[in-house]
Motif scaffolding. Structure first.
Motif, mmCIF file in Angstrom:
data_model
loop_
_atom_site.group_PDB
_atom_site.id
_atom_site.type_symbol
_atom_site.label_atom_id
_atom_site.label_comp_id
_atom_site.label_asym_id
_atom_site.label_seq_id
_atom_site.Cartn_x
_atom_site.Cartn_y
_atom_site.Cartn_z
ATOM 1 N N ALA A 22 0.822 -1.205 0.000
ATOM 2 C CA ALA A 22 0.000 0.000 0.000
ATOM 3 C C ALA A 22 0.861 1.263 0.000
ATOM 4 C CB ALA A 22 -0.926 0.003 1.211
ATOM 5 N N LEU A 23 1.917 1.256 0.776
ATOM 6 C CA LEU A 23 2.806 2.412 0.851
ATOM 7 C C LEU A 23 3.508 2.659 -0.469
ATOM 8 C CD1 LEU A 23 3.980 4.506 2.890
ATOM 9 C CD2 LEU A 23 5.834 2.882 3.304
ATOM 10 N N ASP A 24 3.911 1.585 -1.139
ATOM 11 C CA ASP A 24 4.638 1.716 -2.401
ATOM 12 C C ASP A 24 3.797 2.438 -3.448
ATOM 13 O OD1 ASP A 24 7.060 0.635 -4.098
ATOM 14 O OD2 ASP A 24 5.260 0.180 -5.259
ATOM 15 N N GLY A 25 2.504 2.122 -3.498
ATOM 16 C CA GLY A 25 1.648 2.762 -4.485
ATOM 17 C C GLY A 25 1.432 4.240 -4.237
ATOM 18 N N THR A 26 1.315 4.625 -2.962
ATOM 19 C CA THR A 26 1.053 6.036 -2.660
ATOM 20 C C THR A 26 2.294 6.910 -2.852
ATOM 21 O OG1 THR A 26 1.491 5.602 -0.319
ATOM 22 C CG2 THR A 26 -0.786 5.480 -1.048
ATOM 23 N N VAL A 27 3.456 6.396 -2.487
ATOM 24 C CA VAL A 27 4.660 7.223 -2.641
ATOM 25 C C VAL A 27 5.038 7.378 -4.105
ATOM 26 C CG1 VAL A 27 5.541 6.622 -0.360
ATOM 27 C CG2 VAL A 27 6.225 5.245 -2.326
ATOM 28 N N LEU A 28 4.686 6.388 -4.941
ATOM 29 C CA LEU A 28 5.011 6.505 -6.360
ATOM 30 C C LEU A 28 4.278 7.686 -6.984
ATOM 31 C CD1 LEU A 28 6.259 5.416 -8.988
ATOM 32 C CD2 LEU A 28 4.219 4.000 -9.254
ATOM 33 N N THR A 29 3.026 7.891 -6.600
ATOM 34 C CA THR A 29 2.254 9.001 -7.152
ATOM 35 C C THR A 29 2.942 10.339 -6.895
ATOM 36 O OG1 THR A 29 0.231 7.737 -6.769
ATOM 37 C CG2 THR A 29 -0.013 10.098 -7.166
ATOM 38 N N ILE A 30 3.506 10.485 -5.709
ATOM 39 C CA ILE A 30 4.210 11.725 -5.369
ATOM 40 C C ILE A 30 5.502 11.855 -6.162
ATOM 41 C CG2 ILE A 30 5.301 12.994 -3.485
ATOM 42 C CD1 ILE A 30 2.283 12.818 -3.266
ATOM 43 N N ALA A 31 6.163 10.725 -6.430
ATOM 44 C CA ALA A 31 7.490 10.775 -7.057
ATOM 45 C C ALA A 31 7.433 10.880 -8.572
ATOM 46 C CB ALA A 31 8.281 9.527 -6.665
ATOM 47 N N GLY A 149 1.789 7.606 3.366
ATOM 48 C CA GLY A 149 2.532 7.544 2.109
ATOM 49 C C GLY A 149 2.807 8.890 1.460
ATOM 50 N N PRO A 150 1.780 9.710 1.218
ATOM 51 C CA PRO A 150 2.050 11.002 0.582
ATOM 52 C C PRO A 150 2.984 11.896 1.396
ATOM 53 C CG PRO A 150 -0.275 10.459 0.451
ATOM 54 C CD PRO A 150 0.342 9.452 1.362
ATOM 55 N N LEU A 151 2.824 11.877 2.734
ATOM 56 C CA LEU A 151 3.700 12.712 3.559
ATOM 57 C C LEU A 151 5.142 12.217 3.523
ATOM 58 C CD1 LEU A 151 1.345 13.144 6.655
ATOM 59 C CD2 LEU A 151 1.700 14.733 4.743
ATOM 60 N N ALA A 152 5.317 10.901 3.705
ATOM 61 C CA ALA A 152 6.673 10.345 3.673
ATOM 62 C C ALA A 152 7.288 10.484 2.290
ATOM 63 C CB ALA A 152 6.629 8.869 4.094
ATOM 64 N N GLY A 153 6.474 10.236 1.249
ATOM 65 C CA GLY A 153 6.997 10.360 -0.105
ATOM 66 C C GLY A 153 7.420 11.780 -0.426
ATOM 67 N N GLY A 154 6.592 12.747 -0.059
ATOM 68 C CA GLY A 154 6.956 14.140 -0.319
ATOM 69 C C GLY A 154 8.228 14.551 0.394
ATOM 70 N N ALA A 155 8.364 14.141 1.664
ATOM 71 C CA ALA A 155 9.570 14.493 2.414
ATOM 72 C C ALA A 155 10.817 13.865 1.807
ATOM 73 C CB ALA A 155 9.411 14.052 3.873
ATOM 74 N N LEU A 156 10.726 12.596 1.396
ATOM 75 C CA LEU A 156 11.884 11.917 0.819
ATOM 76 C C LEU A 156 12.260 12.496 -0.543
ATOM 77 C CD1 LEU A 156 11.136 8.203 1.765
ATOM 78 C CD2 LEU A 156 12.991 9.621 2.625
ATOM 79 N N VAL A 157 11.247 12.785 -1.359
ATOM 80 C CA VAL A 157 11.547 13.356 -2.675
ATOM 81 C C VAL A 157 12.202 14.724 -2.529
ATOM 82 C CG1 VAL A 157 10.502 14.268 -4.790
ATOM 83 C CG2 VAL A 157 9.749 12.064 -3.880
ATOM 84 N N ASP A 158 11.723 15.547 -1.615
ATOM 85 C CA ASP A 158 12.318 16.868 -1.409
ATOM 86 C C ASP A 158 13.747 16.767 -0.892
ATOM 87 O OD1 ASP A 158 10.080 18.180 -2.292
ATOM 88 O OD2 ASP A 158 9.243 18.499 -0.298
ATOM 89 N N ALA A 159 14.005 15.800 -0.012
ATOM 90 C CA ALA A 159 15.322 15.719 0.621
ATOM 91 C C ALA A 159 16.335 14.931 -0.198
ATOM 92 C CB ALA A 159 15.182 15.097 2.011
ATOM 93 N N TYR A 160 15.902 13.804 -0.804
ATOM 94 C CA TYR A 160 16.881 12.898 -1.426
ATOM 95 C C TYR A 160 16.582 12.561 -2.884
ATOM 96 C CZ TYR A 160 17.833 12.157 3.519
ATOM 97 O OH TYR A 160 18.116 12.347 4.845
#
Length: 542
Positions: A22-31, A149-160
């Motif tokens: 579930a997490l993988d699908g949500t973070v992909l949308t952000i990335a 997912g969206p919160l973690a994905g956004g933070a990771l994309v912005d930082a790394y």
């Protein structure tokens, strides 16, 4: 390992596996937007990072469940987790968009292996009457992953950068895979029981063969010489590879056609899906060991539960898709305010899942799921009102109804599907449940895309949610003590004959593992094994 530890292992692996997917699908949308710019890809190529995964996972879920039924859910789950982790790590270092798409397809294949096993392991570890709570915990974990997912994905994309989001699930999936492989398969007690039953079966077979030899002379020796070939054929026949291929083609073409909407190529894909589905139905009717057991698809609790899951998942995903465009394009809100308006939806899934399990146990699955479907339809209709979308409080109220309704139906219907399916088909049941939960969102988004411009998307999605009401009304009512005893008796009499995943039994089944003649005695008041007939008048015999 004790029964309690085995149940905890099954629940831990189920929760981690379902949450990572579930997490993988949500973070992909952000990335995806950053990924597109970094790799110089076009929109169609980026879309295939989602479509390729959906096609692979939807087409293989039922067959993966069949593999778990035959070879053990923990083994298939561990294999899926290892493959998912390796594919995720590969995407993080992929040099171009072609590698990303290819590895996303690999992720879909391995995700299909692990998803049905998350339910199959629960079915093998917990007695049927206790499945509600672990299924609710699993649903809460999925809701938490979807919210985070969206919160973690956004933070990771912005930082790394975008590559970091694919590393989130590597360590957890590797950990649970190694844990599953490290824990031994069914313990010595279960092994001795299986061995004793096998020995008795062979002894009876030798007696029957001895009589046949006396009647037919040396014919038995001819059969022994050809004995090995049928065993291989029977193993392949049990997997129903032609049926699995036809179902995979039908689902893959359906997802491909719906994912691209009315674009060019969607009509041929849907035509292929229809032809493959027709061929699959004809094949299953003639197959000696069909991929989908007929008793699971007849009108009844399992089919009703699958229909309810398909309807509510379509309504939820289509509503979220429509609301995102409505808030951002019509109201001019940014991504963060849009996400905040939908936070109550995820929170109610997390909090409401355990409560719905308790409610279903008290008033029955029928009333609980029906109430959940009504709440979901009401929330979508409320969101469709123009005066509601402009108010943050009103929007949050609609999201609350949607989250509470969806979570209630998901927990209740999933429990019914896994509980009512025979234990030897628990993996197929899990595959069907996951197929409904993966196909429904594609249907919902396709419907929303088709009607978005006309403004009729949300009313149509509310109607889709309302379709879950008749399905919910076909679910079982409140549990009766007699039904509970019947289920418990069937668990005791039939459970030992199958290959129980964790080699564990409920405490009440220990008598069946003693290896003595008393193991075959039915408990007082239970139906006689093989007859299915209760005492006259529905009362238990003294």
């Amino acid at each position: 390992m004790t029964g309690r530890l085995r149940r905890r292992l099954a629940l831990t692996c189920s929760v981690v596996g379902a949450s990572v997917v579930a997490l993988d699908g949500t973070v992909l949308t952000i990335a995806q937007p950053v990924l597109q710019r970094d790799l110089g890809a076009d929109t169609g190529q980026v879309q295939w990072t989602s479509t390729g995964y959906l096609v692979a996972v939807a087409s293989l879920l039922v067959f993966a469940g069949r593999l778990g039924d035959r070879y053990g859910h923990r083994r298939i789950f561990a294999l899926g987790c290892l493959g998912f982790a390796l594919a995720s790590a590969g995407i993080a270092v992929a040099p171009d968009i072609g590698w990303v798409v290819a590895l996303r397809v690999v992720q879909g294949v391995t995700g299909a292996l692990l998803q049905p096993a998350t339910l199959g392991m629960l079915r093998g570890a917990y007695p049927p009457e206790r499945l509600g709570k672990p299924v609710a915990v699993r649903t809460s974990a999925i809701g938490l992953a979807a919210a985070a997912g969206p919160l973690a994905g956004g933070a990771l994309v912005d930082a790394y950068g975008w590559r970091a989001v694919f590393l989130i699930g590597v360590v957890p999936t590797l950990a649970v895979a190694l844990l599953c492989l490290a824990v031994p398969e069914p313990g010595p007690t279960a092994a001795r029981t299986t061995a004793a039953r096998t020995t008795a079966t062979r002894a009876e077979g030798r007696t029957a063969r001895g009589r046949a030899v006396e009647e037919r002379g040396g014919a038995s020796r001819a059969r022994k010489g050809a004995g090995r070939v049928p065993s291989v054929r029977s193993a392949l026949r049990a997997l129903d590879l032609p049926g699995a291929a036809l179902l995979a083609l039908a689902l893959a073409a359906l997802v491909q056609g719906l994912a691209h909407g009315p674009a060019a190529g969607s009509v041929p894909a849907l035509a292929v899906a229809a032809v493959a589905a027709t061929a699959f139905v004809r094949h299953e009717r003639r197959a000696p060991q069909p991929l989908l057991p007929p008793e699971m698809l007849r009108p009844g609790p399992v089919a009703a539960g699958l229909g309810a899951l398909l309807a509510v998942s379509a309504a939820l995903s289509g509503t979220v898709f429509t609301a995102t465009y409505l808030f951002q394009d019509t109201l001019g809100l940014g991504p963060l305010p849009t996400a905040l308006r939908m936070v109550p939806l995820a929170l109610l899934m997390i909090v409401g899942a355990p409560l719905s399990a308790l409610l279903a146990k008290r008033v029955g699955a029928r009333a609980t799921a029906t109430g959940g479907a009504v709440l979901l339809a009401a929330g979508v209709l409320l969101l469709a009102r123009p005066e509601v979308t402009g108010s943050g409080f009103a929007t949050g109220s609609a999201a609350t109804l949607i989250g509470a309704g969806f979570g209630t139906v998901m927990v209740t219907a999933t429990s019914v599907v896994v509980h009512r399916a025979p234990e030897e088909h628990a993996g197929v049941a899990g595959g069907l449940q996951q197929t409904a939960m993966n196909t429904g969102p594609v249907l919902g988004v396709a419907l929303a895309s088709l009607l978005l411009a006309s403004g009729a998307a949300l009313p149509a999605l509310a109607a889709a949610a309302a379709l879950a009401v008749p399905a919910a009304l076909a679910l079982p009512g409140a549990d009766r003590k007699g039904a509970d005893r019947e289920d418990g008796g069937r668990e005791r009499s039939d459970g030992d004959g199958g290959d129980r995943e964790d080699g564990d039994r409920p405490d009440g089944d220990r008598r069946a593992r003693t290896g003595t003649g008393r193991a075959e005695a039915a408990p007082a008041g239970a139906a006689c094994p093989g007859s299915g007939d209760p005492a006259p008048g529905g009362r238990t015999r003294p």
